[in-house]
Design a protein around this motif. Structure first.
Motif, mmCIF file in Angstrom:
data_model
loop_
_atom_site.group_PDB
_atom_site.id
_atom_site.type_symbol
_atom_site.label_atom_id
_atom_site.label_comp_id
_atom_site.label_asym_id
_atom_site.label_seq_id
_atom_site.Cartn_x
_atom_site.Cartn_y
_atom_site.Cartn_z
ATOM 1 N N GLU A 138 -21.406 -20.030 -20.090
ATOM 2 C CA GLU A 138 -20.552 -20.760 -21.028
ATOM 3 C C GLU A 138 -19.107 -20.341 -20.850
ATOM 4 O OE1 GLU A 138 -20.319 -21.862 -25.810
ATOM 5 O OE2 GLU A 138 -21.475 -20.121 -25.173
ATOM 6 N N VAL A 139 -18.210 -21.322 -20.949
ATOM 7 C CA VAL A 139 -16.775 -21.071 -21.053
ATOM 8 C C VAL A 139 -16.285 -21.874 -22.245
ATOM 9 C CG1 VAL A 139 -14.503 -21.260 -19.975
ATOM 10 C CG2 VAL A 139 -16.514 -20.767 -18.560
ATOM 11 N N GLY A 158 -10.867 -17.395 -26.929
ATOM 12 C CA GLY A 158 -11.717 -17.989 -25.903
ATOM 13 C C GLY A 158 -12.649 -16.948 -25.332
ATOM 14 N N PHE A 159 -13.719 -17.405 -24.684
ATOM 15 C CA PHE A 159 -14.664 -16.454 -24.105
ATOM 16 C C PHE A 159 -15.423 -17.078 -22.949
ATOM 17 C CE2 PHE A 159 -17.117 -18.533 -27.509
ATOM 18 C CZ PHE A 159 -18.282 -18.907 -26.839
ATOM 19 N N LEU A 191 -7.476 -9.518 -22.654
ATOM 20 C CA LEU A 191 -8.802 -9.837 -22.145
ATOM 21 C C LEU A 191 -9.706 -8.615 -22.302
ATOM 22 C CD1 LEU A 191 -10.717 -11.790 -20.806
ATOM 23 C CD2 LEU A 191 -9.841 -11.067 -18.576
ATOM 24 N N ALA A 192 -10.691 -8.728 -23.176
ATOM 25 C CA ALA A 192 -11.631 -7.633 -23.431
ATOM 26 C C ALA A 192 -12.996 -7.991 -22.855
ATOM 27 C CB ALA A 192 -11.741 -7.368 -24.931
ATOM 28 N N PHE A 203 -19.671 -10.293 -21.577
ATOM 29 C CA PHE A 203 -19.009 -11.239 -22.474
ATOM 30 C C PHE A 203 -17.508 -10.986 -22.375
ATOM 31 C CE2 PHE A 203 -17.425 -12.400 -26.766
ATOM 32 C CZ PHE A 203 -17.827 -13.727 -26.796
ATOM 33 N N LEU A 204 -16.793 -11.925 -21.758
ATOM 34 C CA LEU A 204 -15.345 -11.820 -21.581
ATOM 35 C C LEU A 204 -14.668 -12.582 -22.706
ATOM 36 C CD1 LEU A 204 -15.314 -12.694 -17.781
ATOM 37 C CD2 LEU A 204 -15.276 -10.420 -18.764
#
Length: 658
Positions: A588-589, A558-559, A532-533, A546-547
């Motif tokens: 957003e997901v 995914g983000f 996870l960045a 922004f994950l």
């Protein structure tokens, strides 16, 4: 074909996965060699529909094949057509609104009177829309049927509504259009219900005479095209001769006379022209008035408009039903202009179910905007981005290269400003070169030598530079418009332009951070392979995080887009905003990989808990930053998903206390 299908099934029983394309091709070619005479040869695209038909209508035959669920899944994977269609995690369905004028008169923009402003009738989505009388119900159900026959899972649907400027349409039409989109999704659980409704609608449109109006207009343009192609007259002369010989005396005379009147009042300037080829004509105009005049007199459309209405209460009832439907709306996109973005319109769009805005930006260079008669300045664009972002919408910017007055160097600087300036920083971009279409004002500049198309080398290098400049939180969704090559007078006609750009990037050996290039698509995405960045960046009125779930090779599975509004901005605009101080926003997901059906485990990234972990991390970040609640701009079909994760319905959004 049935024997070919059985051969494929037999081969699958002896393997553990789907057949690769080469193995499938060998089976099909072997069967075609056995077929002699006039019998039609086997084609891959027909095999899956055949299997689906046998399963639905010949249950005894299907039962004799002894197809297990696991075998069926591998068979569908083997026979699936265009797998990229749902590789981004959802089934995308594009629909068009009915022909309608636009208040702008951009130099490069065509006006096909058979289409909404800026679209040409032989673009694929436009053809589908016209065949279905631009009816949203017919467009959605027809497209979902096609995707199903191609082997795609269609229970998570992103609806993209194109057609110029959404808010230019009457309010009643906007509500009705969305009402019918959700009705179509809800009805898809019953093939019989869809077919009954579709037949009734087609008959209603035929009774209104719309089919005749469409065919008459096509024939009218075809006659003009034939005369021009033969070199017998200029376009205006051809039109006058057509009217002189009685064309305007037919049942559609009011419409034809209106078009002719616009041509006559254009003076020395030729207001309209015909582009295309015989058999595929379209009437285009360089002025919005011509487009508006041509649309207004259509009596069939006027009759239809009387029943193209719905109320918000009717729409909301269908939205509630869609929350648990077999085909759910997980994203709803509309197209608009920056000057049409206001707090009131954004609030209405949320009630309609929208989650993303496509905005025509084209350029941030005031000089180029003025030269191309854009009529919108960068100050208004900046305000539109701020409002869309604070309301939680995803921002999808349309950006054009090679406009009048631009150079490759100025275009590169212009694009860099858009993705780097805190006032803009869109989430997605349509980045495409200007296409010269006959009948537009740009044609005259081309003839005068004040505009020229970039060479292929210039264009590819420019787009490669733009790709490298794109940050990791932005996705370039496409690089060309679906304009047919025969409609483009000069410039790029290659549909594989993005492939050429990718080849140039490979040659340079530079890493690309843009999302679409990094999408995991069909690759494996085991949880222990992902990290996870977090990418933090500033905009004019928010702090964004922004994950992203990424593999070691930087491929993205995914983000989540987390927006932390600045307290001062919220306070200054409190009267216009639906959010309050201390509220964060998930905009957003998205989890990538081949679409997994609802409540089913995915073979790639979907349904492995990645989205839930992103949400929990976003809540932690917002809490640590001092926010007391977090909103999510959920789509109608994802409301249940967020309720299961602690969110409750709260006006235009769903909210979770922190």
């Amino acid at each position: 074909m049935e024997k070919t299908l059985l051969n494929i099934i037999s081969k699958l029983r002896r393997t553990s996965g789907p057949l690769d394309p080469n193995a499938l091709d060998r089976i099909i070619r072997a069967r075609n060699r056995e077929v002699a005479g006039p019998v039609r040869h086997v084609a891959k695209k027909n095999l899956l529909p055949l299997y689906q038909d046998i399963k639905a209508h010949q249950p005894q035959t299907w039962a004799s094949w002894d197809i297990s669920p696991e075998l069926e899944a591998r068979l569908v994977r083997t026979l699936q057509v265009k797998p990229r269609r749902t590789a981004s995690g959802v089934a995308t369905v594009t629909v068009l609104t009915k022909p309608w004028p636009c208040s702008s008169a951009c130099l490069y923009c065509p006006n096909d009177v058979r289409m909404p402003k800026s679209y040409l009738h032989d673009e694929p989505a436009c053809q589908r829309a016209e065949r279905n009388w631009f009816d949203p119900y017919l467009q959605v159900t027809a497209r979902l049927r096609t995707l199903h026959q191609m082997g795609h899972v269609t229970d998570k649907v992103e609806l993209i509504v194109l057609g110029g400027t959404w808010s230019d349409y009457p309010d009643a039409y906007q509500i009705w259009y969305m009402h019918e989109l959700f009705r179509a999704l809800n009805d898809m659980s019953s093939e019989a219900a869809v077919e009954h409704e579709a037949q009734a609608r087609r008959e209603r449109y035929r009774s209104a005479g719309i089919a005749n109006e469409r065919d008459d207009l096509a024939a009218w343009a075809a006659k003009a095209q034939a005369r021009v192609t033969a070199g017998q007259a200029t376009y205006n002369q051809t039109v006058r001769e057509l009217y002189a010989c009685g064309t305007s005396a037919n049942a559609q005379s009011s419409r034809d006379n209106a078009i002719f009147a616009q041509i006559k009042t254009s003076g020395a300037k030729q207001a309209t022209g015909v582009s295309g080829c015989p058999g595929s004509p379209h009437l285009v105009s360089s002025t919005p008035d011509a487009h508006a005049t041509a649309q207004t007199p259509r009596t069939g459309w006027a009759a239809v408009a009387t029943w193209q209405t719905a109320t918000f209460s009717q729409l909301e009832a269908l939205q509630r039903a869609n929350e648990t439907a077999e085909h759910r709306c997980v994203g709803l996109v509309v197209e608009t202009r920056p000057d049409a973005v206001t707090p009131q319109r954004l609030a209405t769009l949320r009630r309609l179910g929208c989650t993303k805005l496509q905005m025509g930006i084209q350029s941030l260079d005031e000089r180029i905007l003025a030269a191309n008669h854009r009529g919108i300045g960068t100050d208004r664009m900046r305000e539109a981005f701020e409002l869309a972002r604070i309301f939680g919408f995803k921002t999808h910017a349309h950006f054009m290269t090679n406009l009048l007055g631009a150079t490759p160097e100025s275009d590169a600087a212009d694009y860099l400003r858009m993705v780097d300036d805190p006032a803009f920083k869109p989430d997605e971009v349509k980045l495409y070169p200007c296409a010269l279409v006959d009948g537009t004002g740009l044609v005259d500049r081309w003839h005068r030598g004040t505009w020229r198309p970039y060479t292929e080398n210039e264009l590819v290098n420019l787009l490669a530079d733009d790709m490298l400049a794109t940050p990791p939180f932005t996705r370039i969704s496409r690089m060309i418009r679906d304009i047919s090559a025969h409609d483009i007078m000069t410039g790029n006609k290659k549909v594989n332009l993005r492939q050429l750009v990718d080849q140039e990037l490979s040659r340079r050996g530079a890493p690309v951070q843009e999302i679409r290039t990094r999408e995991i698509a069909f690759g494996a995405a085991a949880g222990d392979q992902l990290t996870l960045a977090e990418v933090a960046y500033e905009t004019a009125n928010t702090h964004e995080v922004f994950l992203q779930w990424v593999r070691d090779d930087n491929r993205i599975a995914g983000f989540l887009r987390l927006s932390l509004p600045r307290a001062q901005y919220v306070a200054e605009h409190a009267c216009d905003l639906p959010i309050h101080p201390g509220e964060a926003m998930i905009r957003e997901v998205h989890v990538y990989g081949r679409v997994a059906g609802l409540h089913q485990g995915g073979e790639n990234a979907q349904h492995r808990g990645l989205g839930s972990k992103l949400i929990e991390r976003a809540c932690d970040i917002a809490r640590n930053e001092g926010y007391s609640a977090i909103n999510v701009i959920s789509a109608v079909g994802t409301r249940g998903y967020y309720r299961a994760r602690g969110f409750t319905d709260n006006g235009l959004y769903q909210q979770r206390q922190l």
